[in-house]
Scaffold this motif. Structure first.
Motif, PDB file in Angstrom:
ATOM      1  N   VAL A 184       0.461  -9.210  -3.473  1.00 34.71           N
ATOM      2  CA  VAL A 184       1.403  -8.130  -3.092  1.00 34.71           C
ATOM      3  C   VAL A 184       1.921  -8.573  -1.956  1.00 34.71           C
ATOM      4  CG1 VAL A 184       2.739  -5.927  -3.684  1.00 34.71           C
ATOM      5  CG2 VAL A 184       1.484  -7.009  -5.454  1.00 34.71           C
ATOM      6  N   ALA A 185       1.048  -7.475  -1.177  1.00 34.57           N
ATOM      7  CA  ALA A 185       1.803  -7.235   0.626  1.00 34.57           C
ATOM      8  C   ALA A 185       1.398  -8.925   0.870  1.00 34.57           C
ATOM      9  CB  ALA A 185      -0.060  -6.900   1.369  1.00 34.57           C
ATOM     10  N   PRO A 186       2.057  -8.406   1.890  1.00 34.58           N
ATOM     11  CA  PRO A 186       2.269  -9.833   3.232  1.00 34.58           C
ATOM     12  C   PRO A 186       1.335 -10.476   3.331  1.00 34.58           C
ATOM     13  CG  PRO A 186       2.612  -7.628   4.396  1.00 34.58           C
ATOM     14  CD  PRO A 186       2.832  -7.656   3.364  1.00 34.58           C
TER      15      PRO A 186
ATOM     16  N   ALA B 203      -0.174  -2.830  -2.402  1.00 35.01           N
ATOM     17  CA  ALA B 203      -0.947  -3.263  -2.869  1.00 35.01           C
ATOM     18  C   ALA B 203      -1.309  -3.087  -3.327  1.00 35.01           C
ATOM     19  CB  ALA B 203      -0.680  -4.383  -1.877  1.00 35.01           C
ATOM     20  N   PRO B 204      -2.120  -1.885  -3.157  1.00 40.85           N
ATOM     21  CA  PRO B 204      -3.644  -1.210  -3.930  1.00 40.85           C
ATOM     22  C   PRO B 204      -3.454  -0.938  -5.599  1.00 40.85           C
ATOM     23  CG  PRO B 204      -3.293  -0.692  -1.792  1.00 40.85           C
ATOM     24  CD  PRO B 204      -2.664  -1.055  -2.029  1.00 40.85           C
ATOM     25  N   VAL B 205      -1.621  -0.550  -5.841  1.00 42.07           N
ATOM     26  CA  VAL B 205      -1.277  -0.531  -7.482  1.00 42.07           C
ATOM     27  C   VAL B 205      -1.823  -1.684  -7.802  1.00 42.07           C
ATOM     28  CG1 VAL B 205       0.124   0.770  -8.213  1.00 42.07           C
ATOM     29  CG2 VAL B 205       0.219   1.802  -5.824  1.00 42.07           C
ATOM     30  N   PHE B 206      -1.125  -2.454  -7.383  1.00 43.89           N
ATOM     31  CA  PHE B 206      -1.981  -3.599  -8.320  1.00 43.89           C
ATOM     32  C   PHE B 206      -2.656  -4.987  -7.759  1.00 43.89           C
ATOM     33  CE2 PHE B 206       2.453  -2.926  -8.160  1.00 43.89           C
ATOM     34  CZ  PHE B 206       3.208  -2.788  -9.626  1.00 43.89           C
ATOM     35  N   PRO B 207      -4.061  -4.943  -7.379  1.00 46.37           N
ATOM     36  CA  PRO B 207      -5.021  -5.493  -7.496  1.00 46.37           C
ATOM     37  C   PRO B 207      -5.464  -6.504  -7.911  1.00 46.37           C
ATOM     38  CG  PRO B 207      -6.127  -3.796  -9.390  1.00 46.37           C
ATOM     39  CD  PRO B 207      -4.831  -3.347  -8.675  1.00 46.37           C
TER      40      PRO B 207
END
Length: 294
Positions: A238-240, A230-234
């Protein structure tokens, strides 16, 4: 109750109720119910970001252990089949998750992808039902799985009948299904049961436990993958959504246990027909929505 990641407001009683209703009968066919839960989240709740795939896998992690326990208790877990499913789907889930983020971030394209998956599985099951006609399917209610040894094949007896499948064939299928499941957010094993029934002619009453175990293992990996990437796509969710996923999962756990307990009393033909209806319905709706548009 408002869920930040999903960006939706839902009454707290609704997710457990939906999770229970879906899982009650899908678990009888070895399907976690996540493939139907995702259309509900996308179309009813309006949760369309890649995070919906990760949330769907949280549902699997919470819900599937109860169904697995029930199949273990009843002696209907085919361990050789379960391990081949896990070995094939696990690497596929990571690749599928990357596919979802990189190529299918938009709601419209993702819905068409979902429709293609649902239609294919539904057609495979429908063909299986028609080819077998109306003859009786299934062993006695108290039948258990008895391992058999045949080189290079998964083999076991159930209800006095020998069933076999090529190990490498199942592995290849599991790998492909893992990619689809990872992108769809349903875990690698969540949709493999219909393929095992239609392509390898394995009885639905025996593949359910192995498919759910594969779903659990690959969903744990899928949730972890989505969470840490998720941190790669701020700029993208993305994270649940853990809260929403847990609520769905609590209802799903009760539904899966109940479904696994009732499965041996339900004819295989009836199980397949129920799955076909629930697969094709959302798929047709998504295809219509894609081509006609809102």
């Amino acid at each position: 109750m408002y869920f930040d990641v999903a960006g939706v407001e839902v009454s707290p009683w609704l997710p457990p109720l939906v999770g229970f209703a879906i899982s009650l009968f899908t678990s009888m066919g070895g399907v976690s119910g996540a493939f139907l839960l995702l259309p509900f989240q996308v179309s009813v709740l309006g949760f369309t970001s890649p995070a919906v795939s990760a949330t769907n896998q949280v549902f699997n992690v919470v819900a599937t252990p109860s169904g697995i326990y029930r199949y273990l208790r009843e002696g209907r877990m085919v361990w050789p089949l379960a391990w081949v499913i896990v070995a094939g789907t696990l690497p596929g889930v990571a690749l599928g998750a990357l596919l979802r983020i990189a190529l299918l971030p938009g709601a419209r394209d993702f819905k068409l992808f979902v429709a293609a998956v649902l239609l294919y599985i539904g057609l495979q099951l429908g063909r299986d039902i028609l080819s077998r006609g109306r003859r009786s399917e299934g062993p006695p209610q108290n039948a258990t799985v008895v391992p058999a040894r045949i080189p290079s094949r998964i083999a076991y007896r159930y209800g006095g009948e020998l069933f076999t499948a090529n190990r490498w064939g199942v592995f290849a299928l599991a790998l492909i299904v893992g990619v689809i499941g990872g992108a769809y957010g349903i875990g690698g094993g969540a949709i493999i049961a219909p393929f095992l029934v239609s392509l390898f002619a394995l009885p639905v009453h025996t593949v359910a436990g192995a498919a759910l175990l594969g779903t659990l293992v690959t969903s744990v990996a899928g949730v972890a993958f989505y969470h840490f990437i998720a941190p790669v796509f701020p700029d993208m969710a993305v994270a649940p959504d853990w809260g929403l996923g847990l609520l769905f999962g609590l209802g799903g756990a009760a539904g899966m246990y109940s479904g696994a307990r009732l499965q041996r009393y339900v004819p295989a033909r009836t199980l397949k027909l129920l799955l076909v209806v629930c697969l094709v319905g959302p798929a047709v709706g998504y295809v219509y929505e894609f081509f006609v548009g809102k």
